[in-house]
Design an enzyme around this catalytic site. Structure first.
Site, PDB file in Angstrom:
ATOM      1  N   SER A 138       0.785  -1.233   0.000  1.00 57.07           N
ATOM      2  CA  SER A 138       0.000   0.000   0.000  1.00 57.07           C
ATOM      3  C   SER A 138       0.815   1.281   0.000  1.00 57.07           C
ATOM      4  O   SER A 138       0.238   2.365  -0.101  1.00 57.07           O
ATOM      5  CB  SER A 138      -0.965   0.006   1.191  1.00 57.07           C
ATOM      6  OG  SER A 138      -2.077  -0.817   0.931  1.00 57.07           O
TER       7      SER A 138
ATOM      8  N   LYS B 248       0.128   3.690  -2.841  1.00 58.45           N
ATOM      9  CA  LYS B 248      -0.893   4.739  -2.833  1.00 58.45           C
ATOM     10  C   LYS B 248      -0.275   6.132  -2.833  1.00 58.45           C
ATOM     11  O   LYS B 248      -0.913   7.100  -3.265  1.00 58.45           O
ATOM     12  CB  LYS B 248      -1.823   4.557  -1.627  1.00 58.45           C
ATOM     13  CG  LYS B 248      -2.685   3.307  -1.694  1.00 58.45           C
ATOM     14  CD  LYS B 248      -3.590   3.194  -0.467  1.00 58.45           C
ATOM     15  CE  LYS B 248      -4.555   2.011  -0.575  1.00 58.45           C
ATOM     16  NZ  LYS B 248      -3.881   0.709  -0.502  1.00 58.45           N
TER      17      LYS B 248
ATOM     18  N   SER C 251      -5.883   3.581   4.266  1.00 59.69           N
ATOM     19  CA  SER C 251      -5.378   2.686   3.219  1.00 59.69           C
ATOM     20  C   SER C 251      -6.531   2.048   2.456  1.00 59.69           C
ATOM     21  O   SER C 251      -6.588   0.834   2.270  1.00 59.69           O
ATOM     22  CB  SER C 251      -4.467   1.602   3.809  1.00 59.69           C
ATOM     23  OG  SER C 251      -3.614   1.072   2.826  1.00 59.69           O
TER      24      SER C 251
END
Length: 472
Positions: free
Chosen positions: A127, A130, A304
């Site tokens: 993640s 991102k 997230s």
């Protein structure tokens, strides 16, 4: 996902003080999220009021400010590469990280490289990817931009068409009820505008036009268990509440577009819902607009949220005239960041980092953060206000994060975590013991038990080692 837990009053006061510090430093945009983002704040912070006698001194003494993104403390010495390497040596050998750890540490003010290990190797970012999506979107859209959802008249009497514009937080919450994502547009408002446009005419059928997005609804490398799940749904241009059937659902929808259509139908009294297309030149009956881009980015990063990330990546594709698909979005993010001097290579296949196939050089994550703290790249600043603060909010408030000896990092670290099968990592900013602002990124992509507290704790220990030392 951050887990909810009860905090003693003293720590709530600490959080209130921290929130006020964040507002004063980052401005109203970040403060808005810290004080109202109930979907992502495990602690319910009361509205600021004048403190009672004696409380003011407690707040002043207890306040722990977040890292100062504008620069380091005045005259704070720069760590040396040898000092940083020595501070990290023991933590890097933790078997919980596995045999493959990539890492970088920079001095934020001078961009001096203080530590480098495998930073050019392609690793699974999980993640932390991102951050790339957020930076790319802020490169092609303004922080104040919003995305519209429209309803137009259908080709037959009694039919309306819901046209998705890629608003992942559009809410089906009942009027007067809080939305899952604060500042979200509401279907109840959209329905009211449609009814006002139609007058006494009845709506019997709702068609959902999802044509803004194309291609498969799941990415290569997503498992069958990923959709639907509590962390992902199919990616469609029309959805409500982050791809859920109802706002309070934990498991996301197997058909997010139809879930949105059903919610609108219920609000309009219609009995039929199907997929379809809007007729050319159809009369607009009503529209609503999403929260601004900067708010969506903060919500995506702090919790997230994979679904928000994938929708925002498609907006990068749309803004750069590419197909709004997984492939088009990945190419758009790659090309957009390349234009900013950040090379991520051809290894990204989605915008959230959920795919097991994603591979990027860790140096790209570090470069994105370095550019974000650079005054010349001020339009990327919403990325910073979306980072979680260690021990206080978002994914850095989970029960096992920054505990024990690593608790020294509480309030001194802003970061984005990354956890995937075999992968654990973190990237962000921290203030060291001398008050020097550092940019760091670490990814262990062969971690034996990435979802276990021991593996994540090993990453926390790496970061805490930097917080503890002046590293000279």
């Amino acid at each position: 996902m951050a887990q909810r837990r009860t905090k003693p009053v003293s720590l709530v006061l600490l959080v209130l003080a921290l929130s006020l510090a964040v507002i004063s430093y980052f401005g109203v945009g970040a403060g808005r999220q810290y004080l109202t983002d109930q979907a992502f704040e495990p602690i319910r912070v009361p509205a600021p009021t004048a403190p009672a006698p004696g409380i003011a001194a407690m707040l002043a003494a207890a306040a722990v400010a977040p890292p100062a993104v504008a620069g380091s403390r005045a005259n704070a010495p720069i760590p040396t590469p040898a000092g940083v390497a020595a501070a990290l040596a023991a933590e890097l050998s933790d078997p919980e990280l596995g045999p493959s750890v990539a890492g970088q540490v920079f001095d934020a003010g001078t961009r001096t490289l203080l530590f480098d290990q495998r930073s050019t190797a392609a690793v699974a970012p999980a993640s932390t990817a991102k951050l790339l999506t957020a930076a790319a979107l802020l490169s092609v859209r303004q922080a104040t931009d919003r995305f519209s959802t429209r309803v137009v008249a259908g080709s037959e009497p009694g039919t309306v068409v819901l046209i998705g514009g890629g608003d992942p937080t559009l809410s089906a919450a009942a009027a007067g009820r809080p939305t899952r994502y604060p500042a979200a547009a509401r279907l109840t408002d959209l329905a009211a505008r449609v009814r006002a446009s139609l007058g006494t005419a009845r709506v019997e059928r709702v068609l959902v036009d999802d044509s803004a997005f194309t291609g498969p609804a799941t990415a290569p490398g997503w498992g069958t268990e990923d959709t639907p799940s509590n962390y992902a749904s199919l990616i469609t241009a029309t959805m409500v509440d982050g791809g859920r059937d109802v706002p309070e659902a934990e498991i996301r929808s197997a058909a997010p577009d139809l879930a949105a259509g059903n919610a609108l139908a219920a609000a309009l009294g219609a009995t039929a819902v199907d997929r379809g297309s809007a007729p050319a030149g159809a009369r607009v009956l009503g529209q609503v607009r999403s929260a601004p881009v900067d708010v969506l980015i903060e919500q995506m990063l702090r919790s997230s949220d994979n679904v928000i990330a994938e929708v925002l990546a498609r907006h990068v594709a749309l803004a750069t005239s590419r197909p709004a698909s997984f492939a088009g979005a990945a190419e758009a993010v790659r090309a957009t960041l390349a234009g900013a001097g950040i090379e991520i290579g051809d290894g990204m296949v989605d915008g959230s980092g959920l795919s097991l196939f994603n591979r990027v050089p860790l140096a790209a994550i570090s470069s994105t953060l370095l550019a974000t703290v650079d005054a010349k790249q001020s339009r990327w600043r919403p990325l910073l206000s979306g980072l979680s603060i260690a021990g206080w909010d978002g994914t850095l408030l989970e029960e096992d994060r920054f505990s024990g000896a690593a608790a020294v990092a509480a309030g001194a670290v802003r970061a984005k975590t990354g956890t995937l099968t075999g992968v654990t990592g973190m990237a962000g900013l921290l203030t060291d013991a001398d008050g020097r602002l550092l940019v760091f990124s670490f990814v262990a992509d062969q971690a034996p038990s990435a979802f276990e507290s021991s593996s994540r704790g090993a990453v926390d220990s790496l970061v805490a080692a930097l917080v503890r030392c002046g590293c000279r």
